[in-house]
Design a protein around this motif. Sequence first.
Motif, PDB file in Angstrom:
ATOM      1  N   TRP A  79      57.472  33.623  38.516  1.00 53.96           N
ATOM      2  CA  TRP A  79      56.273  34.190  37.890  1.00 53.96           C
ATOM      3  C   TRP A  79      55.845  35.490  38.574  1.00 53.96           C
ATOM      4  CZ3 TRP A  79      55.165  33.626  33.261  1.00 53.96           C
ATOM      5  CH2 TRP A  79      55.282  32.398  32.600  1.00 53.96           C
ATOM      6  N   HIS A  83      55.750  38.728  36.364  1.00 54.25           N
ATOM      7  CA  HIS A  83      54.452  39.399  36.235  1.00 54.25           C
ATOM      8  C   HIS A  83      54.612  40.914  36.308  1.00 54.25           C
ATOM      9  CE1 HIS A  83      50.179  39.881  36.261  1.00 54.25           C
ATOM     10  NE2 HIS A  83      50.123  40.323  37.506  1.00 54.25           N
ATOM     11  N   LEU A 158      46.940  35.937  35.372  1.00 55.61           N
ATOM     12  CA  LEU A 158      47.717  36.152  36.593  1.00 55.61           C
ATOM     13  C   LEU A 158      47.169  37.332  37.390  1.00 55.61           C
ATOM     14  CD1 LEU A 158      51.363  35.572  35.300  1.00 55.61           C
ATOM     15  CD2 LEU A 158      50.080  34.120  36.895  1.00 55.61           C
ATOM     16  N   PRO A 193      50.649  31.416  41.065  1.00 55.38           N
ATOM     17  CA  PRO A 193      50.800  31.135  39.636  1.00 55.38           C
ATOM     18  C   PRO A 193      49.547  30.446  39.100  1.00 55.38           C
ATOM     19  CG  PRO A 193      52.667  30.305  40.914  1.00 55.38           C
ATOM     20  CD  PRO A 193      51.584  30.637  41.884  1.00 55.38           C
TER      21      PRO A 193
END
Length: 293
Positions: A79, A83, A158, A193
């Motif tokens: 992630w 991102h 996020l 996350p």
Amino acid sequence: MPEQRQSRPSPRRDHPDPSEQDLAALVDLVRGRRVAVLTGAGVSTDSGIPDYRGPDSPPRNPMTYQQFIGDEAFRRHYWARNHVGWRHVERTSPNAGHRALTRLEQAGLLTGIITQNVDTLHVVAGSTTVVDLHGSFDRVVCLDCGHVVSRESLAERLEAANPGFVESIGDVADIEIAPDADAVIETTAHFRPVACEVCGGTLKPDIVYFGEMVPKARVARAFEIVDEADVLLVAGSSLTVHSGLRFVKHAAKAGTPVVIVNRGETRGDPLATLTIDAGATQTLEALAEALLD
């Protein structure tokens, strides 16, 4: 759907044009016939999205489904990289190859497009009958309750959980990005996350990972597109994985001619009626021009 994404201009890669002989053979084979198209990462390289196995591609070791679901550290690492990387894919635009396929579909020459790519560029270019075999990068699904959200909305969460993370990495243009929007970043231990807002479960991109099965309904629809066609055209795929190669095997078994356009050899070459070692963009442009102009 009209094109909506905007991207910085990227240099056209040194992909070879098809020879006059190969192009003539391709046009003769598909003229007057309906075509099913199977595309791979080589179709999107001219949009600035790298491929996995092209002649100029660096070695890659993508995360497997088993790693993602079985290890919290792997998920955090993924992630964090995604991102950063998804922003690069999100800002890319269709190239002339995508647009050529849209023109062919609008002219009624295609039964549909089966794509192994997750970048959604065929749809952005205006194609309507598209099977995203491996899913799409712009959706996220909860593995526990099935709730689906957009990747854009997840990015906001996020970012709130990891303020300044993207800026600390540097310019996305200077970071290597994989075709599934995974950015090559080493230090991710401090990334946080987020969980599903509905049930608190595990979130996963709506992408078929290595080691994961493509949904049966999606595969069935793809086979329908092949069965409705008189020719199968493969563009920009090495056919290394079974999920794409099976359609070539299926067509060849049924006696349907198979054309493969790719830079370098593919696993499907022995089954092909015609192979063209050339750039996908140039070949699709030339094909559309020959058939429509």
